[in-house]
Scaffold this active site. Structure first.
Site, PDB file in Angstrom:
ATOM      1  N   THR A 100      -8.884  57.257  72.214  1.00  0.00           N
ATOM      2  CA  THR A 100      -9.392  58.103  73.291  1.00  0.00           C
ATOM      3  C   THR A 100      -9.101  57.461  74.634  1.00  0.00           C
ATOM      4  OG1 THR A 100     -11.106  59.061  71.906  1.00  0.00           O
ATOM      5  CG2 THR A 100     -11.468  59.126  74.279  1.00  0.00           C
TER       6      THR A 100
ATOM      7  N   HIS B 273     -11.386  64.672  62.116  1.00  0.00           N
ATOM      8  CA  HIS B 273     -12.202  63.512  62.476  1.00  0.00           C
ATOM      9  C   HIS B 273     -13.580  63.672  61.835  1.00  0.00           C
ATOM     10  CE1 HIS B 273     -13.696  60.072  64.418  1.00  0.00           C
ATOM     11  NE2 HIS B 273     -13.314  60.291  65.660  1.00  0.00           N
TER      12      HIS B 273
ATOM     13  N   ALA C 220     -15.488  60.920  61.078  1.00  0.00           N
ATOM     14  CA  ALA C 220     -15.959  59.533  61.104  1.00  0.00           C
ATOM     15  C   ALA C 220     -16.691  59.199  62.396  1.00  0.00           C
ATOM     16  CB  ALA C 220     -14.749  58.593  60.938  1.00  0.00           C
ATOM     17  N   ASN C 221     -17.110  57.926  62.479  1.00  0.00           N
ATOM     18  CA  ASN C 221     -17.532  57.289  63.732  1.00  0.00           C
ATOM     19  C   ASN C 221     -18.698  57.960  64.441  1.00  0.00           C
ATOM     20  OD1 ASN C 221     -14.067  56.896  64.011  1.00  0.00           O
ATOM     21  ND2 ASN C 221     -15.438  55.190  63.560  1.00  0.00           N
TER      22      ASN C 221
ATOM     23  N   TYR D   8     -19.626  61.149  64.742  1.00  0.00           N
ATOM     24  CA  TYR D   8     -19.478  62.472  65.340  1.00  0.00           C
ATOM     25  C   TYR D   8     -19.906  63.555  64.352  1.00  0.00           C
ATOM     26  CZ  TYR D   8     -17.224  59.671  68.895  1.00  0.00           C
ATOM     27  OH  TYR D   8     -16.977  58.719  69.856  1.00  0.00           O
TER      28      TYR D   8
ATOM     29  N   ASN E 169     -23.647  54.942  66.691  1.00  0.00           N
ATOM     30  CA  ASN E 169     -24.679  55.920  67.047  1.00  0.00           C
ATOM     31  C   ASN E 169     -25.456  56.392  65.811  1.00  0.00           C
ATOM     32  OD1 ASN E 169     -24.181  55.941  69.834  1.00  0.00           O
ATOM     33  ND2 ASN E 169     -22.529  57.431  69.591  1.00  0.00           N
TER      34      ASN E 169
ATOM     35  N   GLY F 120      -8.571  46.055  63.356  1.00  0.00           N
ATOM     36  CA  GLY F 120      -8.316  44.711  63.849  1.00  0.00           C
ATOM     37  C   GLY F 120      -7.234  43.939  63.134  1.00  0.00           C
TER      38      GLY F 120
ATOM     39  N   GLY G  17      -4.460  50.058  66.653  1.00  0.00           N
ATOM     40  CA  GLY G  17      -5.042  50.683  67.822  1.00  0.00           C
ATOM     41  C   GLY G  17      -4.704  49.999  69.123  1.00  0.00           C
TER      42      GLY G  17
END
Length: 347
Positions: free
Chosen positions: A27, A174, A176-177, A179, A234, A295, A316
């Site tokens: 993003t 999407h 994941a993460n 949302y 979150n 990573g 990324g």
């Protein structure tokens, strides 16, 4: 040392990747005020077309999906036309690109879309403020009705059709993460008592309905899915979530997707209820093509691929710092280190 990274991989009968390095979705908040991709974005993606597959930055499926400023959309003709410039540039450079389809759920804010509710599985808000807009506090969402859920499913499918019209080679859902789709998959965010809550089968229902609708719209060979069984962004952890993902991944095994993509920021993290790393848990339970992320250096990615921990690796932040990442790794050249200052520029 890095030869396996550059081996081609046939995802399916219609799509073969030139190498096993994916550009992860990043993003960048660089669309214009109408959420239309710009010429600068087209050049940005084209410079990274040496990757086996680019996953675009997360792209919202409809106005109330937005939770960050200037994130691109895929729900107006102007946005579709803007993405056409991007996909054309990537294809002209020899690359392939999927659009990541996004609804942020309870992380959305009416500042971006005007009147209307913030929708989520349950009326459970989170603390904090909108990134890059610290004067906007998150709101308590409205629990989406069954009719609203059905419309969301239809809007994911329409966004997928729009992506293909825009020239994308496929889409990544999407899920994941923290949302919207991920919110349905975790007990901390989903406290519904209807057919979308309480049990692993019900909590997986929305994700599977979206997958099935998108597959029906554009074909299974064009559809990937990102999931976060243990990446609590979150979200409060809950060991019961494991049962949800056990069920969901078993259901996905009966569907032939392009890939499933691990959604985690650091693959070295371990979760007791998953028995270790998220990627190892997903490899154990999912039998199709798996994308690892989190990573990795060229050497650790090479090792993980050689050990068959996953089939493709997504990179990324190093892609932000090194538009020519693939060439540098192939030639064993030094990589430019990533720094947050780079987020202010689109190079």
């Amino acid at each position: 040392m890095t030869s396996i990274l550059f081996e081609p991989l046939q995802l399916n009968e219609t799509l073969t990747l030139n190498n096993r390095i994916l550009m992860a979705p990043l993003t960048r908040c660089m669309a214009d005020d109408e959420l239309v991709p710009t010429d600068t974005m087209a050049a940005y993606y084209a410079r990274r077309a040496d990757s086996g597959l680019i996953i675009s930055e997360a792209t919202i499926i409809r106005p109330d999906a937005q939770g960050y400023p200037n994130t691109p959309g895929l729900f107006t003709q102007a946005q579709i036309d803007g993405w056409k410039k991007v996909t054309t540039a990537v294809h002209n450079a020899g690359g392939k690109i999927f659009a990541q389809l996004w609804h942020v759920g309870r992380v959305a804010h009416p500042y971006f879309f005007g009147e209307g509710n913030v929708l989520a599985p349950s009326a459970i808000g989170i603390e904090g403020t909108v990134p890059r807009m610290r004067d906007l506090s998150y709101q308590t969402p409205k629990a989406a009705s069954t009719e609203e859920i059905k419309q969301l499913v239809a809007d994911y499918a329409q966004a997928a059709k729009n992506a293909i019209e825009a020239g994308f080679d496929g889409v990544e859902i999407h899920g994941a993460n923290g949302y919207l789709i991920d919110q349905f998959l975790h007990y901390a965010a989903n406290q519904r008592q209807d057919e979308y809550g309480e049990t692993p089968e019900n909590m997986s229902r929305f994700a599977l309905e979206v997958v099935d609708a998108v597959v029906a719209a554009v074909g299974n060979e064009r559809v990937g899915l990102r999931l976060s069984p243990g990446a609590y962004f979150n979200m409060e952890p809950d060991s019961r979530d494991t049962q949800v993902f056990d069920y969901l991944l078993a259901q996905l095994n009966s569907r032939t997707l392009a890939f499933v993509h691990v959604g985690i920021f650091d693959d070295s993290m371990e979760f007791e209820h998953l028995g270790g790393r998220v990627s190892d848990y997903m490899r154990k339970h999912y039998k199709g093509t798996l994308v690892g992320v989190g990573g990795f250096t060229p050497d650790t990615a090479q090792r993980a691929l050689s050990e068959e921990r996953f089939d493709l690796v997504a990179i990324g932040r190093p892609f932000i710092a090194n538009p020519d990442y693939v060439i540098r790794v192939k030639n064993q050249q030094d990589l430019e280190p990533y720094s947050e200052q780079m987020l202010a520029e689109l190079v």
